[in-house]
Design an enzyme around this catalytic site. Structure first.
Site, short mmCIF file in Angstrom:
data_model
loop_
_atom_site.label_atom_id
_atom_site.label_comp_id
_atom_site.label_asym_id
_atom_site.label_seq_id
_atom_site.Cartn_x
_atom_site.Cartn_y
_atom_site.Cartn_z
N GLU A 265 49.38 66.54 38.65
CA GLU A 265 47.67 65.98 38.68
C GLU A 265 46.35 66.70 38.69
O GLU A 265 46.43 68.07 39.16
CB GLU A 265 47.15 65.50 39.81
CG GLU A 265 47.92 64.17 40.66
CD GLU A 265 47.26 63.79 41.95
OE1 GLU A 265 46.07 63.71 42.59
OE2 GLU A 265 48.11 62.35 42.94
N GLU B 229 50.89 64.97 48.01
CA GLU B 229 49.75 65.56 49.24
C GLU B 229 50.35 65.57 50.37
O GLU B 229 48.88 65.32 51.80
CB GLU B 229 48.79 65.61 48.52
CG GLU B 229 48.41 65.99 47.38
CD GLU B 229 46.49 65.58 46.62
OE1 GLU B 229 46.04 64.45 47.78
OE2 GLU B 229 46.15 65.28 45.60
N TYR C 41 42.69 70.62 41.30
CA TYR C 41 41.27 70.07 40.61
C TYR C 41 39.91 71.38 40.51
O TYR C 41 38.98 71.04 40.56
CB TYR C 41 40.40 69.67 41.44
CG TYR C 41 41.51 67.88 41.07
CD1 TYR C 41 41.58 67.15 40.32
CD2 TYR C 41 42.66 67.64 42.72
CE1 TYR C 41 41.99 66.29 40.09
CE2 TYR C 41 43.43 66.52 41.79
CZ TYR C 41 43.31 65.72 40.42
OH TYR C 41 43.88 64.48 40.84
N ASP D 159 43.54 56.65 47.73
CA ASP D 159 42.37 56.68 46.75
C ASP D 159 42.52 55.74 45.65
O ASP D 159 42.93 56.31 44.98
CB ASP D 159 41.60 58.23 46.45
CG ASP D 159 40.42 58.24 45.61
OD1 ASP D 159 40.15 57.33 46.01
OD2 ASP D 159 40.56 58.88 44.81
#
Length: 601
Positions: free
Chosen positions: A507, A416, A471, A160
Site C-alpha cells: 500500500e 496491518e 504513507y 477503512d
C-alpha cells in the site's frame, strides 16, 4: 466443498434475481421462516445498503431476511440436492421451509447444505436466507456495537471500507449423484530441460466402494495429453505449455467415477489447471524459476449501488483497466473475492495475492487517529483465543476454496495487525503453522503497518515475503515529499538489511479529488498524487529487495462516514466509476515500459 458445476452427472440452477426482503426488528422474538410480503424486494447478488432509499436500512445493525420460492426439477428423483450461498456478510443461516439447515460465520466464503430429505423432485419449497452484519472482538473482521442514548445500535469497526452487508454473491440449487466427488487438490511442477509438466491430484469421494476413478487432462484444443487412475496420482505432460503472468494457458483435468461392475459413469467433475511453479529464493520471488516483479493494486469489491455485490460487467472492465495500465497483479484486499474473479485471473494471466478477512486486528491505529490511549490488541478482552479460532477458520476456508487457482501465488493472512505488540507472536505463530500445513506450495505473508518497524516487529521472521504498507508524505510528513522520500528509503533499507527477504510495497498513495489541479502540487490534488507515487518509485528502484508495488488503491471506494472521508476513500487512481485520474497515466508509462523491458529481455 466443490463449486456447483453442470456436467454429465450434475445439474445447477442459479437462484439470482429479485427476492422478498425484510429487516429483522428483534432477533430474540423473530419467526425466522414466516412468509415475507413482496412489498419490499431486493436483488441478489448485491449488498442491500445502497439500493433502497431508507436510511434505517442502509445503517441497519443486525439480521435481515431474504426469501423466495424454489422448485426442484422433477428429474432429480435419485440425486442429492444442495443449497449453496457463495457469501453472506458476515453470518448466514439457510432455512428450507421451517427447518434451519446451515449456520455459517464468515462473510466472504461459501457454505452449503444437503437438503435432500427436506425437498421433493418436481415440488416447490420456501427458501429463506437470514444474514447478520454484526461484528465483535471475536469475529473476523473484528468490531463492536455501540448502543446510543436513543436505543439505536451502531456498528463500529476497524477497517477503512464500508460494512456492506447481505447476499453479495450468487445462491445456487444444485444436484450431485449419491456417489460423488467431494474435493480435489491440484499441485503442479516442472522437471527437466525439456520442460515436462507434472500435475499431481488427490480426489476424495463420498463413497467409492466398487468404483474406479479415472482422470484425463486435455489441452486447450481438447486433445487428451495425459491420463491416470486412482484417488491420487501424477500426470506428466511433455513440452508443457506453462501458465505464465500475462500469458495464461489452462489444461482441463476431468475426473470420472465409474462403476466396476458395468463401467457406467457415476460422477464427473472438471477443473482448469495452470501448470506453474512458485518459489521464494533469497530476495527474489520466482514464477516458473524466473524473477517476478509485482505491479498493480490493492482493490476492493466496491461499485456504486451494488456495494460489494459481484458484477461481471465491472469485473471485466476492471481487468481491461489493469491491462491498459500495465498491471500484472493485484491483492484481494481485505477479504477473499468472488470466485468468478479468480477464474478470470486464471484465464487472463493476472497474478493474485489472496487475502483473508483479518483486517482491523490493531487497536492502536484508530486510537492514534483520535488521540486516545489504545488498549492492548492481544488480550482476553480484545483479540483473544476465540478470535484466533475464527481466524483459523478463515484461513481454512480461503485455502480450501482457492487452492487450485494458478493465479493465486501467495496467501496473505492479515492486513496491518498489531505485530509489534506483546502477544502478537503467540497469536500468529499457530496461524502460520496452520497455513503451511494446509498448503506447502505457496509463500505466505501479512501486510505490515508503519507502527511495526523492523526494530520492534515480532513476527516477520515467520513469513516468506515482507509486505509493507507505508504513507510517508500523506499520513506522516503530509505534503513534504522530500522528507517522505528520505524516511521511506531509511525504513526500507532497515528491513532489507535485517531480513534480506523480498519486499512488496502493498500500500502507498494519497487521497485525491478528481478534477482538483494545482500548479504547485498540494495534498488532494491530482498532481500531488502523481508526484507522491514518483517519489516511492525512485526509492523502489534503488533497493534490490523490492520486488513489487501495489498502489493503494485501484479505485475510490465507500467507507463509513468520517470527517476525513468525504463520500469515501479517494486514494484510487481511478474514480469509483472507473475514470482515470492523472496518476493513472503516470503509472501506465512506468508499468508498460517495465512490461516491455521484461518481454524483450
Amino acid at each position: 466443498m466443490l463449486r456447483p458445476q453442470a456436467t454429465a452427472t450434475r445439474e445447477v440452477i442459479c437462484l439470482d434475481g429479485v427476492w422478498n426482503f425484510e429487516i429483522v426488528a428483534d432477533a430474540a422474538t423473530e419467526e425466522w421462516t414466516e412468509l415475507l410480503s413482496p412489498k419490499t424486494q431486493i436483488p441478489v447478488p448485491a449488498s442491500y445498503n445502497d439500493i433502497l432509499l431508507d436510511h434505517g436500512i442502509r445503517d441497519h445493525v443486525g439480521w435481515v431476511k431474504y426469501q423466495r420460492r424454489v422448485r426442484v426439477p422433477r428429474s432429480w428423483t435419485s440425486e442429492h440436492v444442495f443449497i449453496r450461498c457463495d457469501a453472506a456478510t458476515h453470518r448466514g443461516r439457510i432455512y428450507v421451509n421451517d427447518k434451519l439447515v446451515a449456520d455459517h460465520q464468515g462473510g466472504y466464503t461459501p457454505f452449503d447444505a444437503n437438503i435432500t430429505e427436506l425437498v421433493s423432485a418436481g415440488k416447490e419449497f420456501c427458501l429463506t436466507v437470514a444474514v447478520c452484519n454484526e461484528l465483535s472482538n471475536e469475529t473476523i473482521p473484528p468490531g463492536s456495537i455501540e448502543v446510543l442514548a436513543n436505543g439505536t445500535r451502531k456498528q463500529k469497526y476497524l477497517h477503512d471500507f464500508f460494512n456492506y452487508s447481505g447476499l453479495s454473491r450468487s445462491v445456487w440449487l444444485y444436484s450431485v449423484p449419491q456417489r460423488s466427488f467431494r474435493d480435489v487438490t491440484i499441485v503442479t511442477d516442472t522437471v527437466g530441460e525439456n520442460r515436462t509438466g507434472i500435475i499431481k491430484y488427490e480426489a476424495t469421494c463420498s463413497e467409492s466402494v466398487d468404483c474406479e476413478i479415472r482422470v484425463t487432462v486435455a489441452d486447450e484444443n481438447g486433445n487428451v495429453v495425459g491420463c491416470a487412475h486412482g484417488e491420487r496420482s501424477e500426470i506428466e505432460i511433455e513440452s508443457v505449455h506453462l501458465w505464465q503472468p500475462g500469458n495464461a494457458y489452462l489444461y482441463k483435468l476431468t475426473l470420472y467415477l465409474h462403476r466396476l461392475d458395468d463401467n457406467s459413469l457415476v460422477d464427473e467433475y472438471s477443473i482448469d489447471v495452470g501448470v506453474r511453479t512458485v518459489e521464494v529464493k533469497g530476495s527474489q520471488f520466482l514464477i516458473n524459476n524466473k524473477p517476478f516483479y509485482f505491479t498493480g493494486f490493492g482493490k476492493h469489491e466496491d461499485t456504486p449501488i451494488r456495494g460489494k455485490g459481484h458484477d461481471s460487467a465491472y469485473m471485466v472492465h476492471d481487468f481491461q483497466l489493469l491491462e491498459w495500465i500495465g498491471a500484472n497483479s493485484f491483492r484481494t484486499s481485505h477479504y477473499p473475492y468472488a470466485e468468478e474473479v479468480y477464474d478470470f485471473a486464471d484465464r487472463h494471466g493476472i497474478v493474485v495475492i489472496d487475502e483473508t478477512a483479518a483486517v482491523g486486528l490493531n487497536l492502536g491505529i484508530a486510537s492514534g487517529l483520535f488521540g486516545k490511549k489504545a488498549p492492548p490488541t492481544w488480550s482476553a478482552e480484545t483479540m483473544n483465543v476465540t478470535t484466533s479460532i475464527a481466524h483459523s477458520q478463515n484461513i481454512r476456508e480461503l485455502i480450501s476454496r482457492d487452492k487450485n487457482h494458478p493465479s493465486v501465488v501467495m496467501w496473505c493472512i492479515a492486513n496491518e495487525p498489531a505485530s509489534h505488540e506483546d502477544g502478537a507472536r503467540e497469536y500468529f505463530a499457530p496461524l502460520v503453522k496452520l497455513t503451511r500445513s494446509l498448503d506447502s506450495t505457496r509463500p505466505i505473508c501479512f501486510s505490515n503497518c508503519v507502527l511495526a518497524t523492523a526494530e520492534n516487529d515480532l513476527i516477520s521472521d515467520l513469513f516468506d515475503v515482507l509486505c509493507l504498507n507505508r504513507y510517508y508524505g500523506w499520513y506522516e510528513h503530509t505534503g513534504d515529499l522530500e522528507t517522505a522520500e528520505h524516511e521511506l528509503e531509511t525504513d526500507l533499507r532497515t528491513w532489507q538489511t535485517k531480513y534480506g527477504k523480498p519486499m512488496i510495497m502493498t500500500e502507498y498513495g494519497s487521497d485525491t479529488m478528481a478534477g482538483l489541479h494545482m500548479t504547485n502540487p498540494g495534498p488532494w490534488s491530482e498532481e500531488f498524487q502523481s508526484s507522491m507515487l514518483e517519489v516511492y518509485h525512485r526509492v523502489f528502484d534503488r533497493l534490490d529487495s523490492v520486488i513489487g508495488e501495489h498502489v493503494w488503491s485501484f479505485s475510490d471506494f465507500q467507507t463509513s462516514a468520517m470527517v476525513f472521508r468525504v463520500d469515501g476513500n479517494k486514494k484510487g487512481v481511478f474514480t469509483r466509476d472507473r475514470r482515470p485520474k492523472l496518476a493513472a497515466q503516470a503509472l501506465r508509462k512506468r508499468w508498460v515500459e517495465r512490461k516491455n523491458d521484461a518481454l524483450h529481455g
